[in-house]
Design a protein around this motif. Sequence first.
Motif, PDB file in Angstrom:
ATOM      1  N   PRO A 246       3.328   0.753  -3.732  1.00  0.00           N
ATOM      2  CA  PRO A 246       2.949   0.027  -4.960  1.00  0.00           C
ATOM      3  C   PRO A 246       4.226  -0.510  -5.807  1.00  0.00           C
ATOM      4  CG  PRO A 246       1.552   1.773  -4.679  1.00  0.00           C
ATOM      5  CD  PRO A 246       2.827   2.075  -3.832  1.00  0.00           C
TER       6      PRO A 246
ATOM      7  N   ASP B 169      -1.283  -4.453  -9.917  1.00  0.00           N
ATOM      8  CA  ASP B 169      -2.648  -3.692  -9.596  1.00  0.00           C
ATOM      9  C   ASP B 169      -3.490  -4.690  -8.829  1.00  0.00           C
ATOM     10  OD1 ASP B 169      -4.644  -1.825  -9.556  1.00  0.00           O
ATOM     11  OD2 ASP B 169      -5.197  -2.389 -11.669  1.00  0.00           O
TER      12      ASP B 169
ATOM     13  N   PRO C 157      -6.550  -5.669  -6.290  1.00  0.00           N
ATOM     14  CA  PRO C 157      -7.768  -5.008  -5.973  1.00  0.00           C
ATOM     15  C   PRO C 157      -7.713  -4.244  -4.528  1.00  0.00           C
ATOM     16  CG  PRO C 157      -8.056  -7.268  -6.038  1.00  0.00           C
ATOM     17  CD  PRO C 157      -6.558  -7.144  -6.355  1.00  0.00           C
ATOM     18  N   GLU C 158      -8.606  -3.503  -4.562  1.00  0.00           N
ATOM     19  CA  GLU C 158      -8.652  -2.957  -3.011  1.00  0.00           C
ATOM     20  C   GLU C 158      -8.996  -3.704  -2.055  1.00  0.00           C
ATOM     21  OE1 GLU C 158      -7.938  -0.175  -0.101  1.00  0.00           O
ATOM     22  OE2 GLU C 158      -7.593   0.307  -2.445  1.00  0.00           O
ATOM     23  N   GLY C 159      -9.832  -4.680  -2.286  1.00  0.00           N
ATOM     24  CA  GLY C 159     -10.336  -5.666  -1.217  1.00  0.00           C
ATOM     25  C   GLY C 159      -9.234  -6.596  -0.730  1.00  0.00           C
TER      26      GLY C 159
ATOM     27  N   LYS D 230       0.907  -1.098  -0.032  1.00  0.00           N
ATOM     28  CA  LYS D 230       0.024   0.044  -0.056  1.00  0.00           C
ATOM     29  C   LYS D 230       0.773   1.244   0.015  1.00  0.00           C
ATOM     30  CE  LYS D 230      -4.520   0.665   1.511  1.00  0.00           C
ATOM     31  NZ  LYS D 230      -5.792   0.622   2.413  1.00  0.00           N
TER      32      LYS D 230
ATOM     33  N   PHE E 101      -6.481  -5.311   0.195  1.00  0.00           N
ATOM     34  CA  PHE E 101      -5.905  -4.512   1.371  1.00  0.00           C
ATOM     35  C   PHE E 101      -6.783  -4.451   2.507  1.00  0.00           C
ATOM     36  CE2 PHE E 101      -3.510  -3.161  -2.580  1.00  0.00           C
ATOM     37  CZ  PHE E 101      -2.448  -3.461  -2.467  1.00  0.00           C
ATOM     38  N   SER E 102      -8.037  -4.777   2.299  1.00  0.00           N
ATOM     39  CA  SER E 102      -8.944  -4.559   3.406  1.00  0.00           C
ATOM     40  C   SER E 102      -8.509  -5.324   4.555  1.00  0.00           C
ATOM     41  CB  SER E 102     -10.551  -4.680   2.866  1.00  0.00           C
ATOM     42  OG  SER E 102     -10.454  -6.109   2.683  1.00  0.00           O
TER      43      SER E 102
END
Length: 160
Positions: A105, A110, A112-114, A102, A116-117
Amino acid sequence: MSGHPRADFDALAALDELDASGLGIEAYAVYNPFLTNEDLRAENDRLARKLASGMVSGVCLQMGTDLAAIAAGVSRIRTLQFDTAMLCSVPVPTDAMLRRLKAKPLLGVDLPEGFFSSTASARRMARATLADLDAHDIDPLFFFADLDDAALSTALGLLK
């Protein structure tokens, strides 16, 4: 030797130089099947040229979780050179790895945002990616933020 910005002396230039010198080596080429449009077309062209050199015995796919892109990349590689060995970079989903990816990078990665959740979400995605890699006969190349007992245990746990 490749990457961005691409230097004049890149992986293709190195392969040409080695070929001209008569120093036959076997190497792995890096390939990013997660690119799109013109970037993917250029990457596919570079892959074809690397494989045609006769010195590339394997391909290491860039890190990513897009299973459709992995399948398309495998198809491309198998069409160009059926018996090519394949690896794929897989991030070990630890807190340290999520913070690292995060904060800094990696170029061409690339996720997905998920991813990193939470580490639990990242582990689910990593397991799905590993199952897909296994189905395509691709070995994982684990990418660690820190190589310690906990991270190694996490990586081994993903393989179960």
